[in-house]
Write an enzyme that holds these catalytic residues in place. Structure first.
Site, PDB file in Angstrom:
ATOM      1  N   THR A  83       0.835  -1.188   0.000  1.00  0.00           N
ATOM      2  CA  THR A  83       0.000   0.000   0.000  1.00  0.00           C
ATOM      3  C   THR A  83       0.874   1.244   0.000  1.00  0.00           C
ATOM      4  OG1 THR A  83      -0.113   0.313   2.397  1.00  0.00           O
ATOM      5  CG2 THR A  83      -1.657  -1.257   1.421  1.00  0.00           C
ATOM      6  N   SER A 132       0.731   3.548   2.101  1.00  0.00           N
ATOM      7  CA  SER A 132       0.962   4.051   3.446  1.00  0.00           C
ATOM      8  C   SER A 132       1.906   3.192   4.263  1.00  0.00           C
ATOM      9  CB  SER A 132      -0.371   4.162   4.197  1.00  0.00           C
ATOM     10  OG  SER A 132      -1.005   2.898   4.255  1.00  0.00           O
ATOM     11  N   CYS A 133       1.828   1.871   4.108  1.00  0.00           N
ATOM     12  CA  CYS A 133       2.558   1.019   5.039  1.00  0.00           C
ATOM     13  C   CYS A 133       3.785   0.366   4.441  1.00  0.00           C
ATOM     14  CB  CYS A 133       1.641  -0.059   5.611  1.00  0.00           C
ATOM     15  SG  CYS A 133       1.275  -1.390   4.452  1.00  0.00           S
ATOM     16  N   GLY A 134       3.945   0.437   3.129  1.00  0.00           N
ATOM     17  CA  GLY A 134       5.095  -0.226   2.547  1.00  0.00           C
ATOM     18  C   GLY A 134       4.859  -1.703   2.359  1.00  0.00           C
ATOM     19  N   CYS A 184       4.064  -5.303   2.948  1.00  0.00           N
ATOM     20  CA  CYS A 184       3.355  -6.054   3.976  1.00  0.00           C
ATOM     21  C   CYS A 184       3.251  -7.503   3.549  1.00  0.00           C
ATOM     22  CB  CYS A 184       1.966  -5.476   4.202  1.00  0.00           C
ATOM     23  SG  CYS A 184       1.947  -3.708   4.567  1.00  0.00           S
TER      24      CYS A 184
END
Length: 282
Positions: free
Chosen positions: A112, A114-116, A118
């Site tokens: 994503t 936002s989170c990198g 995953c």
């Protein structure tokens, strides 16, 4: 090809005043990264510097270490069922003799903005072996005064942010504080990948005398990307995570958080910060 910004209708409320107007938004589109024709990952990104993004991502994954590792990078023609090119699918072709990693379901994941990255099976799977151990000899030495000037220099270089307010930025500085490169993206990890990918193609890895500054927080993933590119100093205007601090301590990375004006916290690698004689005891 997708644009960096797009226009959308918005209802603007300012106290009692209400009006309709167009607003400029940062574009966000998926980018599928393929390796030798096989799907590897999908990331949500701001279009632009896609080849550098893919190359930088593969540096952080331990696949690439030099420009000579890459035969070519291309957009995949006919990416849609009707044969049109979306410019949202990139294929990285490795040079002959470069080992092809095992692409498993653990690596074929969605990222994503936002989170990198995953979905890794475990923390150990994220800790890829760095090709470039941090080896700045003599160590890069930075004064707090020099570090304090860097966020303003980064902010001044954020051209798209000025129009949208919706982009993260990452910049490389020399140890003298000279701005070397800056990239913007809806995902902070993508901005760093674009920097590292450009350095790879320019033959500048490892970045052993560089300082990486990011506009947001310092996550484990950003610390990992700094380490895999051989960068000795990572600074962030916001907080680091506990895992980022642990990784910095293990690898010798200097990690600075809450870099705002003259204030900052040094979480690891303080030997690269030129503190006053009484600073450590103040």
């Amino acid at each position: 090809m997708g644009r960096v910004t797009e226009r959308r209708r918005v209802i603007r409320i300012r106290g009692a005043a209400v009006n309709e107007r167009p607003d400029t938004l940062v574009a966000e589109e998926p980018l599928e990264i393929r390796l030798n024709g096989r799907p590897l990952a999908i990331t949500m990104r701001t279009p632009g510097d896609d080849f550098a993004l893919a190359a930088g991502f593969l540096v952080s994954e331990g696949v690439l270490g030099a420009a000579s590792d890459v035969r070519n990078i291309v957009y995949c023609a006919g990416a849609k069922d009707d044969g049109t090119n979306t410019y949202n699918v990139v294929d990285v072709q490795l040079a002959p003799g470069v080992p092809v990693p095992d692409i498993t379901l653990e690596r074929n994941v969605y990222t994503t903005s936002s989170c990198g990255l995953c979905g890794k099976a475990s923390l150990d799977a994220v800790r890829t072996t760095a090709r470039f151990p941090i080896a700045d000899a003599p160590p890069v030495l930075l004064t707090p005064e020099l570090l304090a000037r860097l966020p303003d220099r980064l902010r001044a270089a954020q051209r798209v942010f000025d129009r949208t307010g919706g982009l993260h930025a990452a910049a490389l500085f020399s140890e003298e504080g000279e701005l070397l490169d800056v990239r913007e993206d809806v995902g902070r990890h993508n901005a760093v990948d674009k920097l590292v990918g450009r350095a790879l193609t320019d033959g500048r890895l490892p970045l052993s005398r560089a300082v990486l500054l990011v506009s947001g927080r310092a996550s484990f993933e950003l610390a990992q990307k700094a380490v895999t590119a051989g960068i000795p100093v990572l600074a962030a205007v916001s907080a680091p995570s506990s895992l980022a601090v642990d990784l910095a301590a293990e690898t010798g990375l200097t990690l600075i958080g809450f870099l705002r004006g003259q204030d900052m916290n040094v979480y690891a690698g303080e030997h690269r910060i030129a503190l006053g004689a009484a600073a450590a005891h103040g």
